[in-house]
Enzyme design. Structure first.
Site, PDB file in Angstrom:
ATOM      1  CG  HIS A 115      -2.883   9.336   2.587  1.00 56.37           C
ATOM      2  ND1 HIS A 115      -3.488   9.731   1.029  1.00 56.37           N
ATOM      3  CD2 HIS A 115      -3.296   7.814   2.353  1.00 56.37           C
ATOM      4  CE1 HIS A 115      -3.762   8.870   0.652  1.00 56.37           C
ATOM      5  NE2 HIS A 115      -3.717   7.738   1.094  1.00 56.37           N
ATOM      6  CG  ASP A 126      -2.089   0.865   1.206  1.00 52.93           C
ATOM      7  OD1 ASP A 126      -1.971   1.678   0.333  1.00 52.93           O
ATOM      8  OD2 ASP A 126      -2.875   0.934   2.072  1.00 52.93           O
TER       9      ASP A 126
END
Length: 120
Positions: free
Chosen positions: A61, A57
């Site tokens: 962020h 992943d």
């Protein structure tokens, strides 16, 4: 049909989302499931089937985006993926299956040449 599997889906279950309150840093899509589902994923990826291979992943962020009212999904794991997968495979007694999962099955699925380099 084949699937990439992230390290967090092998190491965490849905309880990780709620330990000590809501933990946005464990929020990912697909959402973490129950322990029996995590165990089934571990069994699948450590079975040696070429239908399952490494997939991180890798969309980090900012903390402000994760810790907000509408937090972004994703567990950034690319920086430690090999170590995290090694932990899951070692816990399952299947370290002998790790190289194929991380290095061969994905390339084979996509028809790409296998990397000839090694991690020492």
């Amino acid at each position: 049909v084949a699937a990439t599997v992230t390290p967090q889906h092998l190491l965490l279950n849905r309880n990780a989302l709620f330990q000590g309150g809501i933990c946005p840093h464990s929020f990912c899509l697909p959402v973490l499931k129950r322990e029996k589902h995590r165990e089934a994923l571990v069994a699948a990826v450590t079975s040696g089937s070429p239908k399952f291979f490494m997939g991180t992943d890798s969309a980090p962020h900012p903390k402000s985006a994760k810790e907000s009212a509408c937090g972004c999904a994703g567990v950034f794991s690319a920086h430690a993926a090999v170590e995290l997968y090694a932990t899951a495979f070692a816990d399952a007694g299947a370290l002998d299956k790790l190289e194929n999962f991380t290095s061969h099955f994905g390339a084979d699925f996509y028809g790409l040449p296998r990397n000839q380099d090694k991690v020492d």
